[in-house]
Design an enzyme around this catalytic site. Structure first.
Site, short mmCIF file in Angstrom:
data_model
loop_
_atom_site.label_atom_id
_atom_site.label_comp_id
_atom_site.label_asym_id
_atom_site.label_seq_id
_atom_site.Cartn_x
_atom_site.Cartn_y
_atom_site.Cartn_z
N LYS A 74 -20.99 33.05 -27.94
CA LYS A 74 -19.60 33.59 -27.85
C LYS A 74 -19.04 33.73 -26.54
CE LYS A 74 -18.96 36.60 -31.98
NZ LYS A 74 -20.50 36.60 -32.58
N SER A 84 -27.45 29.99 -33.05
CA SER A 84 -26.30 30.78 -32.41
C SER A 84 -26.65 31.84 -31.22
CB SER A 84 -25.18 31.28 -33.19
OG SER A 84 -25.99 32.14 -34.20
C1 LIG Z 1 -20.51 36.32 -33.77
C2 LIG Z 1 -22.05 35.55 -34.22
C3 LIG Z 1 -21.87 34.61 -35.21
C4 LIG Z 1 -20.86 34.23 -36.16
O1 LIG Z 1 -19.74 34.06 -35.73
P1 LIG Z 1 -18.36 34.31 -36.38
O2 LIG Z 1 -17.28 33.39 -35.60
O3 LIG Z 1 -18.15 35.70 -36.29
O4 LIG Z 1 -18.41 33.66 -37.79
C5 LIG Z 1 -23.21 34.14 -35.69
N1 LIG Z 1 -24.34 34.06 -34.61
C6 LIG Z 1 -24.16 34.92 -33.57
C7 LIG Z 1 -25.59 35.14 -32.73
C8 LIG Z 1 -23.14 35.74 -33.25
O5 LIG Z 1 -23.22 36.41 -32.26
#
Ligand SMILES: *Cc1c(COP(=O)(O)O)cnc(C)c1O
Length: 339
Positions: A69, A321
């Site tokens: 993010k 992510s």
């Molecule tokens: C926010 C987040 C997501 C999902 O992202 P979006 O843009 O809301 O689809 C996935 N994994 C992690 C670790 C996140 O913080």
């Protein structure tokens, strides 16, 4: 099993004017260069054996705040004018987006306020404060915190940085797609965690523009897959919020969604949903086989391969992510506990 239908998808993408373009993502890439990490892409032998194709992990766990993010927040803040920066930023997120805004604001010398309800646990409050943001405790629900954000935007001219439904945020997340294609030019598929769709939408814009034959698969949990329901309905849908191991994937897509629903419904080839058991298996695999601490949301791509819910036909990238899981919960899961 996933049936890949990218043929039809990229034909329709040509005809629709989408809210985020490859040029936006290339601009973001130049803008955030040096302010975020260019994360490693590592081959996983065990997942490659499982899938029968070479499978690679894009380690967004290696960003300074432990999640991707930072890319979107950094791009959005760098895109503001001087007056906006002087007045400062505000958000209501206490999760990875809140951390990203606080971190990026501190790096860029911009004041940031994070509004949260009195129910937010002390460790989350402390983590945001430690990143240098001002914390405002208001009311007893996320809605109360969001109302305070709107009040501060109105009364003090602060700029709200949304977690996903914003062109600059989506363009920042899309830079992951450019990096993957630099590392795997013959890419066949990308598996992306899916919540509000900023991550999946941004990556999909980059990949479908540069390598339209590659498949984009969004992955959510069965418990509260708001984007999946919204794509099916063709409009933003509310889903019941339930507790899930993939807590960073919780929440709705916003009833006034402007950006990410259009991107995800046009560009994603498929969305698959996982059980809590499958997500726990992904977290365990990451730890035992890949030496990675991964939160539930970050483990869904790995979990989808392990559960054989997705079939891939060539080199595949999995977006890992985020890493931010409560250490006690992580310990219990890797010792074999279920959710
Ligand atoms: C926010 C987040 C997501 C999902 O992202 P979006 O843009 O809301 O689809 C996935 N994994 C992690 C670790 C996140 O913080």
């Amino acid at each position: 099993m996933t049936i890949m239908k990218s043929e039809t998808v990229h034909r329709s993408a040509d005809m629709v004017l989408l809210p985020v373009t490859l040029a936006d993502i290339e601009g973001a890439s130049a803008r955030i260069d040096g302010c975020v990490s260019r994360t490693p892409l590592v081959r996983s032998n065990s997942l490659s054996n499982c899938a029968g194709q070479s499978v690679h992990l894009k380690l967004e766990t290696h960003q300074p705040i432990g999640a991707f993010k930072l890319r979107g927040a950094m791009n959005a803040i760098l895109s503001l004018d001087d007056a906006q920066r002087r007045r400062g930023l505000v958000t209501a997120s206490t999760g990875n987006h809140g951390r990203a805004v606080a971190y990026a604001a501190r790096e860029l010398g911009v004041p940031a306020t994070v509004c949260m309800s009195s129910l937010v646990p002390a460790n989350k409050v402390d983590a945001i404060r430690a990143l240098g943001a001002e914390v405002r405790i208001v009311g007893s629900s996320q809605d109360d915190a969001q109302e305070e954000v709107e009040r501060l935007v109105e009364e003090r001219g602060l700029t709200s940085i949304p977690p996903f439904d914003n062109v600059d945020v989506v363009a920042g997340q899309g830079t992951i797609g450019l990096e993957i294609l630099e590392d795997i030019p013959d890419l066949a598929a990308v598996l992306v965690p899916l919540s509000g769709g900023g991550l999946a939408g941004g990556i999909a814009v980059a990949i479908k523009a540069l390598r339209p034959q590659a498949c984009l698969v969004g992955i959510s949990m069965e418990r509260g897959a708001a984007m999946n329901a919204s794509i099916a309905a063709g409009r933003p849908m509310a889903v019941r919020e339930e507790e899930t191991l993939a807590d960073s994937l919780g929440g709705g897509i916003g009833f006034n969604n402007r950006v990410t629903l259009a991107l995800c419904s046009t560009l994603l080839d498929d969305v698959i949903l996982l059980t809590e058991h499958e997500i726990a298996e992904g977290i365990r695999h990451a730890w035992h086989q890949e030496d990675l601490t991964v939160e539930g949301a970050g483990a869904v791509g790995i979990a989808a391969i392990l559960a054989k819910k997705v079939e891939v036909s060539g080199p595949t990238a999995i977006i890992v992510s985020g890493a931010n899981i409560d250490p006690k919960l992580h310990q219990r899961i890797i010792e074999g506990a279920e959710a």
